[in-house]
Design a protein around this motif. Sequence first.
Motif, PDB file in Angstrom:
ATOM      1  N   UNK A  92       0.312   2.485   1.195  1.00  0.00           N
ATOM      2  CA  UNK A  92       1.548   1.729   0.988  1.00  0.00           C
ATOM      3  C   UNK A  92       1.338   0.234   1.153  1.00  0.00           C
ATOM      4  N   UNK A  93       0.603  -0.181   2.184  1.00  0.00           N
ATOM      5  CA  UNK A  93       0.398  -1.614   2.435  1.00  0.00           C
ATOM      6  C   UNK A  93      -0.295  -2.272   1.240  1.00  0.00           C
ATOM      7  N   UNK A  94      -1.299  -1.601   0.696  1.00  0.00           N
ATOM      8  CA  UNK A  94      -2.009  -2.153  -0.458  1.00  0.00           C
ATOM      9  C   UNK A  94      -1.083  -2.268  -1.662  1.00  0.00           C
ATOM     10  N   UNK A  95      -0.281  -1.243  -1.900  1.00  0.00           N
ATOM     11  CA  UNK A  95       0.649  -1.274  -3.040  1.00  0.00           C
ATOM     12  C   UNK A  95       1.713  -2.353  -2.867  1.00  0.00           C
ATOM     13  N   UNK A  96       2.183  -2.533  -1.631  1.00  0.00           N
ATOM     14  CA  UNK A  96       3.161  -3.590  -1.368  1.00  0.00           C
ATOM     15  C   UNK A  96       2.564  -4.934  -1.748  1.00  0.00           C
ATOM     16  N   UNK A  97       1.360  -5.212  -1.264  1.00  0.00           N
ATOM     17  CA  UNK A  97       0.725  -6.507  -1.513  1.00  0.00           C
ATOM     18  C   UNK A  97       0.431  -6.724  -2.990  1.00  0.00           C
ATOM     19  N   UNK A  98      -0.160  -5.742  -3.635  1.00  0.00           N
ATOM     20  CA  UNK A  98      -0.638  -5.937  -5.004  1.00  0.00           C
ATOM     21  C   UNK A  98       0.438  -5.787  -6.074  1.00  0.00           C
ATOM     22  N   UNK A  99       1.428  -4.929  -5.819  1.00  0.00           N
ATOM     23  CA  UNK A  99       2.424  -4.676  -6.864  1.00  0.00           C
ATOM     24  C   UNK A  99       3.851  -5.020  -6.462  1.00  0.00           C
ATOM     25  N   UNK A 100       4.093  -5.184  -5.161  1.00  0.00           N
ATOM     26  CA  UNK A 100       5.436  -5.506  -4.712  1.00  0.00           C
ATOM     27  C   UNK A 100       6.360  -4.312  -4.584  1.00  0.00           C
ATOM     28  N   UNK A 101       5.831  -3.088  -4.748  1.00  0.00           N
ATOM     29  CA  UNK A 101       6.683  -1.905  -4.588  1.00  0.00           C
ATOM     30  C   UNK A 101       6.983  -1.687  -3.118  1.00  0.00           C
ATOM     31  N   UNK A 102       8.077  -1.016  -2.827  1.00  0.00           N
ATOM     32  CA  UNK A 102       8.450  -0.744  -1.451  1.00  0.00           C
ATOM     33  C   UNK A 102       7.496   0.260  -0.825  1.00  0.00           C
ATOM     34  N   UNK A 103       7.188   0.087   0.460  1.00  0.00           N
ATOM     35  CA  UNK A 103       6.324   1.047   1.146  1.00  0.00           C
ATOM     36  C   UNK A 103       7.051   2.371   1.343  1.00  0.00           C
ATOM     37  N   UNK A 104       6.283   3.433   1.516  1.00  0.00           N
ATOM     38  CA  UNK A 104       6.861   4.759   1.727  1.00  0.00           C
ATOM     39  C   UNK A 104       6.735   5.101   3.209  1.00  0.00           C
ATOM     40  N   UNK A 105       7.869   5.222   3.913  1.00  0.00           N
ATOM     41  CA  UNK A 105       7.793   5.542   5.340  1.00  0.00           C
ATOM     42  C   UNK A 105       7.365   6.987   5.561  1.00  0.00           C
ATOM     43  N   UNK A 106       6.698   7.219   6.685  1.00  0.00           N
ATOM     44  CA  UNK A 106       6.253   8.568   7.018  1.00  0.00           C
ATOM     45  C   UNK A 106       7.367   9.433   7.569  1.00  0.00           C
ATOM     46  N   UNK A 107       8.263   8.829   8.319  1.00  0.00           N
ATOM     47  CA  UNK A 107       9.242   9.651   9.014  1.00  0.00           C
ATOM     48  C   UNK A 107      10.149  10.377   8.045  1.00  0.00           C
TER      49      UNK A 107
END
Length: 167
Positions: A92-107
């Motif tokens: 998720x962190x990589x996708x947030x940085x590179x594409x701006x998509x929202x991270x996916x929470x685990x909970x």
Amino acid sequence: MLWQKGSGTRLALHGEPPVCLEDLTARLRRAAEIRCSDRGWNPAARLEPGVMAKLFGGDDAITDVDLGNLYELPSAPELVDLDDALEWVRGSAEKVALTGVDPIPLEGGPTQVVIQLDEPPGAVDLTEWFLVSGRAQATAPQMTPEERGKLTAVLQNLLDTWLESHG
């Protein structure tokens, strides 16, 4: 202005706007701030010092005069650590940085189960369906009551959704 690697090529060949390195770290910083705020976490206590410095600045953020280090993204292992620290699905962190998509929470909590698939599921014929249901039946006695409850809730939700969409 410092651009993400490949931005010049994308601009020249496809007319796509370049991505500034500052934008990559800013996206990640904003997502981390939001997550920590939502969960009531202190980022300094939650994140590794090196990641903290790269995202939020500080004495360790710039270690030499090279401007390329000014907006340096965390390394791949640091991004995995960031996913773990913020309780996001890995990657998720990589996708947030590179594409701006929202991270996916685990909970998932008691009312939500989050399932991360590597790829979209394809069509299943009845033979495959019976194999899966047979595996579920064989595995269910070994599951905890909570695991059986989650499995039941997911299947019930899928069936209810299907029934609603097919009247």
